[in-house]
Design an enzyme around this catalytic site. Structure first.
Site, PDB file in Angstrom:
ATOM      1  CG  ASN A 138      -9.628   3.696  21.278  1.00 37.37           C
ATOM      2  OD1 ASN A 138     -10.720   4.142  21.639  1.00 37.37           O
ATOM      3  ND2 ASN A 138      -8.822   4.381  20.490  1.00 37.37           N
ATOM      4  CD  GLU A 233     -12.989  14.409  17.826  1.00 37.34           C
ATOM      5  OE1 GLU A 233     -12.097  14.064  17.018  1.00 37.34           O
ATOM      6  OE2 GLU A 233     -13.086  15.553  18.280  1.00 37.34           O
ATOM      7  CB  CYS A 267      -8.133   7.733  16.709  1.00 38.80           C
ATOM      8  SG  CYS A 267      -7.966   8.823  18.126  1.00 38.80           S
TER       9      CYS A 267
HETATM   10  P1  NDP Z   1     -17.501   1.770  16.110  1.00 33.85           P
HETATM   11  O1  NDP Z   1     -17.837   2.814  15.116  1.00 33.85           O
HETATM   12  O2  NDP Z   1     -17.658   0.356  15.748  1.00 33.85           O
HETATM   13  O3  NDP Z   1     -18.369   1.979  17.440  1.00 33.85           O
HETATM   14  C1  NDP Z   1     -18.357   3.201  18.174  1.00 33.85           C
HETATM   15  C2  NDP Z   1     -19.613   3.249  19.040  1.00 33.85           C
HETATM   16  O4  NDP Z   1     -20.765   3.440  18.207  1.00 33.85           O
HETATM   17  C3  NDP Z   1     -19.869   1.967  19.815  1.00 33.85           C
HETATM   18  O5  NDP Z   1     -20.395   2.279  21.080  1.00 33.85           O
HETATM   19  C4  NDP Z   1     -20.892   1.271  18.937  1.00 33.85           C
HETATM   20  O6  NDP Z   1     -21.636   0.305  19.613  1.00 33.85           O
HETATM   21  C5  NDP Z   1     -21.742   2.457  18.516  1.00 33.85           C
HETATM   22  N1  NDP Z   1     -22.563   2.252  17.319  1.00 33.85           N
HETATM   23  C6  NDP Z   1     -22.474   1.281  16.367  1.00 33.85           C
HETATM   24  N2  NDP Z   1     -23.406   1.479  15.404  1.00 33.85           N
HETATM   25  C7  NDP Z   1     -24.106   2.590  15.758  1.00 33.85           C
HETATM   26  C8  NDP Z   1     -25.191   3.317  15.164  1.00 33.85           C
HETATM   27  N3  NDP Z   1     -25.753   2.952  14.030  1.00 33.85           N
HETATM   28  N4  NDP Z   1     -25.641   4.433  15.799  1.00 33.85           N
HETATM   29  C9  NDP Z   1     -25.064   4.844  16.954  1.00 33.85           C
HETATM   30  N5  NDP Z   1     -24.042   4.198  17.565  1.00 33.85           N
HETATM   31  C10 NDP Z   1     -23.569   3.089  16.970  1.00 33.85           C
HETATM   32  O7  NDP Z   1     -16.008   2.077  16.574  1.00 33.85           O
HETATM   33  P2  NDP Z   1     -15.085   1.202  17.533  1.00 33.85           P
HETATM   34  O8  NDP Z   1     -15.762   1.033  18.862  1.00 33.85           O
HETATM   35  O9  NDP Z   1     -14.634  -0.005  16.793  1.00 33.85           O
HETATM   36  O10 NDP Z   1     -13.855   2.197  17.769  1.00 33.85           O
HETATM   37  C11 NDP Z   1     -12.726   2.205  16.950  1.00 33.85           C
HETATM   38  C12 NDP Z   1     -12.769   3.401  16.037  1.00 33.85           C
HETATM   39  O11 NDP Z   1     -12.837   4.586  16.814  1.00 33.85           O
HETATM   40  C13 NDP Z   1     -11.508   3.538  15.200  1.00 33.85           C
HETATM   41  O12 NDP Z   1     -11.851   3.846  13.876  1.00 33.85           O
HETATM   42  C14 NDP Z   1     -10.799   4.718  15.839  1.00 33.85           C
HETATM   43  O13 NDP Z   1      -9.953   5.414  14.956  1.00 33.85           O
HETATM   44  C15 NDP Z   1     -11.947   5.547  16.286  1.00 33.85           C
HETATM   45  N6  NDP Z   1     -11.514   6.475  17.335  1.00 33.85           N
HETATM   46  C16 NDP Z   1     -11.425   7.808  17.034  1.00 33.85           C
HETATM   47  C17 NDP Z   1     -10.948   8.707  17.972  1.00 33.85           C
HETATM   48  C18 NDP Z   1     -10.847  10.168  17.676  1.00 33.85           C
HETATM   49  O14 NDP Z   1     -10.651  10.928  18.620  1.00 33.85           O
HETATM   50  N7  NDP Z   1     -10.957  10.614  16.443  1.00 33.85           N
HETATM   51  C19 NDP Z   1     -10.496   8.246  19.289  1.00 33.85           C
HETATM   52  C20 NDP Z   1     -10.674   6.845  19.491  1.00 33.85           C
HETATM   53  C21 NDP Z   1     -11.148   5.989  18.539  1.00 33.85           C
HETATM   54  P3  NDP Z   1     -21.068  -1.208  19.606  1.00 33.85           P
HETATM   55  O15 NDP Z   1     -19.703  -1.184  20.178  1.00 33.85           O
HETATM   56  O16 NDP Z   1     -22.010  -1.927  20.465  1.00 33.85           O
HETATM   57  O17 NDP Z   1     -21.106  -1.651  18.159  1.00 33.85           O
END
Ligand code: NDP
Length: 505
Positions: A138, A233, A267
């Site tokens: 995002n 986060e 988020c």
């Molecule tokens: P995901 O949890 O799907 O993915 C986050 C990252 O983790 C991606 O790079 C993903 O790879 C990777 N990943 C997936 N599985 C694993 C694993 N088993 N081990 C290590 N890494 C892994 O989140 P999104 O990308 O869909 O992001 C949206 C989410 O992020 C929302 O819930 C949002 O609220 C949260 N968010 C929180 C923020 C905060 O500051 N608290 C700020 C911004 C977003 P891949 O994409 O290839 O699956």
């Protein structure tokens, strides 16, 4: 597309933007090993030298702003203004703040000892080694690279695993770090899906993870196995409490921006509006036209577009399912409510009323352009509803009475509560950003986030070098036992205090 590459498509038009290679476990190990070698030299540079390099990186970002915003807008889908304000300006300011303050934040810190006055203690900070940064799609530029900057300032190297949906911007970020003078191998970028992220965790000394709650649990468990620290986060379900004395013009503007900026994929987005019944008609009168005016479109094709597509089809399907669930249970869409056909992942900006607590739209993270509105008769009921969520990242209170608003803010279970504003504290690098409950553990931003990128080490020394021994050393015997017994009664118990009281009469 071959199996070993990821193709990146425009979320607005579906056109192919490029592709990146998928890193295998061996590739990740090799990348981490290279970063580790580079980190040894980097950590030996003075903090002032590291700040100079990061300041150069900041200047390269400023020089290449248009290029960054163009790519963000293409790959992520957001308007160029949002790319500029939320990602570039935010990151530039973070670098400005931490390069200016690192010297103070990482200065050795004395600990005054309350009892053993003949000894002294201080804390000092050493880099952890290699920080794994795993990020979402995002805010791919800001969220991946804020932690990288802080990690480097602390003397660490970094291995970054960006989201599979937004890898191209991280390739550009790596180029910018190198152009600014960061050693070529110090910041590694590896691409792939979840397995690549999991491989990163196996080779680093700390993880800074931003993403969903489900993945955050897996990441934390894997870090736990390795006994390395991690900051998580995670998701949010921010409530906005609109009290009966709110300034409705400001509230409507804040809710529109807080709910629809970045197409609701924040988020900290306003995901639940909890409004006092007496101000609902006035609020809707102002809010509905604002939201109806937000026409989604391809932000690349038209600079006047205020809201782009959702970043990917998976996310659009989630939003659609949540709205359908709400409507099937009795909610009504005052504006929007539908996905828009076409190759892009567009969804109409939506306001839902007649929303009830059993609907998924108020219980699960939406991460899309939907404002569900619930109505209450008093503050207490609003606070209870706000705190019912399993998430606790951000919350908002709208009121013209500062004392009342702060009283409510302190009762809301969230990492940050903003009064009469939304989202903006992510752009204030001196304030801690992190959630309570399932929204995560630890913080990015704030002075402690820089210290947390370091091992905290403690040195304790004697202030009287000529002292030949300590009272608690050998030999043991009744004298030592009795001495300590008298001391705990006299100094740590109530004895001395009683005596002092007796003297004072
Ligand atoms: P995901 O949890 O799907 O993915 C986050 C990252 O983790 C991606 O790079 C993903 O790879 C990777 N990943 C997936 N599985 C694993 C694993 N088993 N081990 C290590 N890494 C892994 O989140 P999104 O990308 O869909 O992001 C949206 C989410 O992020 C929302 O819930 C949002 O609220 C949260 N968010 C929180 C923020 C905060 O500051 N608290 C700020 C911004 C977003 P891949 O994409 O290839 O699956």
């Amino acid at each position: 597309m071959p199996d070993d590459r990821i193709e990146i498509c425009s979320p607005a038009t579906g056109e192919t933007l490029g592709s990146v290679p998928i890193a295998t476990r061996e590739d990740v190990a090799e990348a981490a090993a290279k970063a580790r070698v580079a980190q040894v030299e980097w950590s030996q540079r003075s903090l002032a030298e590291r700040c100079t390099v990061l300041t150069q990186v900041k200047n390269v970002i400023i020089d290449r702003t248009d290029e960054i915003c163009d790519l963000l807008s293409k790959e992520q889908g957001k308007p160029r203004v949002e790319a500029m304000v939320h990602e570039v300006a935010n990151l530039v300011d973070l670098i400005h703040y931490f390069t200016g303050e690192a010297d103070r934040i990482l200065a050795p810190e004395p600990i005054p000892l309350h009892l053993l006055k003949h000894r002294a203690s201080y804390l000092h900070w050493k880099p952890r080694g290699i920080i794994g940064v795993i990020g979402p799609w995002n805010f791919p530029f800001n969220i991946c690279n804020g932690p990288v900057v802080v990690a480097l300032l602390a003397g660490n190297g970094a291995v970054v695993k960006p989201s599979e949906f937004t890898p191209l911007i991280q390739e550009l970020a790596r180029e910018i770090f190198i152009q600014g003078g960061v050693p070529e191998d110090l910041v590694q970028v590896v691409h792939g899906y979840g397995e690549t992220g999991a491989a990163v965790i196996d080779h680093v000394d700390m993880v800074e993870f931003t993403g969903s709650v489900a993945t955050g649990r897996k990441v934390a468990a894997q870090c736990g196995e390795r006994l390395i620290p991690c900051v998580t986060e995670l998701g949010g379900k921010a409530p906005a409490l609109v009290l009966d004395d709110a300034n409705l013009a400001r509230t409507a503007g804040g809710l529109a921006w807080g709910g629809f900026a970045n197409c609701g994929q924040v988020c900290a987005s306003v995901e639940r509006v909890l409004v006092h019944r007496s101000v609902l008609p006035g609020l809707l009168e102002l809010l509905v036209p604002k939201v109806a005016a937000l026409k989604p479109g391809d932000t690349q094709a038209d600079a006047s577009i205020q809201i782009g597509p959702l970043n990917n089809r998976r996310q659009r399907d989630i939003v659609q399912a949540l709205v359908e669930d709400a409507v099937s249970k009795g909610a009504n869409a005052l504006v929007g409510g539908n996905a828009i056909d076409g190759p892009g992942h567009f969804f109409e900006p939506t306001i839902l009323v007649d929303v009830t607590p059993d609907m998924d739209i108020v219980n699960k993270e939406t991460f899309g352009p939907v404002l569900p509105i619930m109505v209450f008769d008093d503050d207490e009921a609003m606070i209870q509803e706000a705190n019912r969520s399993h998430l606790g990242l951000l919350a908002y209170v709208f009121s013209t009475n500062a004392t009342r608003a702060q009283g409510i803010a302190e009762r809301i279970e969230a990492g940050t509560v903003m009064i009469n504003d939304v989202l903006a504290t992510h752009g204030m690098p001196e304030t801690p950003w992190g959630g309570v409950k399932a929204s995560g553990v630890g913080h990015t931003h704030g002075d402690d986030s820089l210290r947390h990128m370091c091992q905290q080490r403690h040195v304790n020394y004697g202030r009287l070098p000529s002292l030949r021994s300590e009272p608690y050393w050998y030999p043991y015997g009744p004298k030592l036992y009795g001495g300590f017994k008298r001391m705990i009664g006299l100094i740590l118990g109530t004895g001395l205090r009683n005596r002092l009281r007796w003297f004072r009469g």
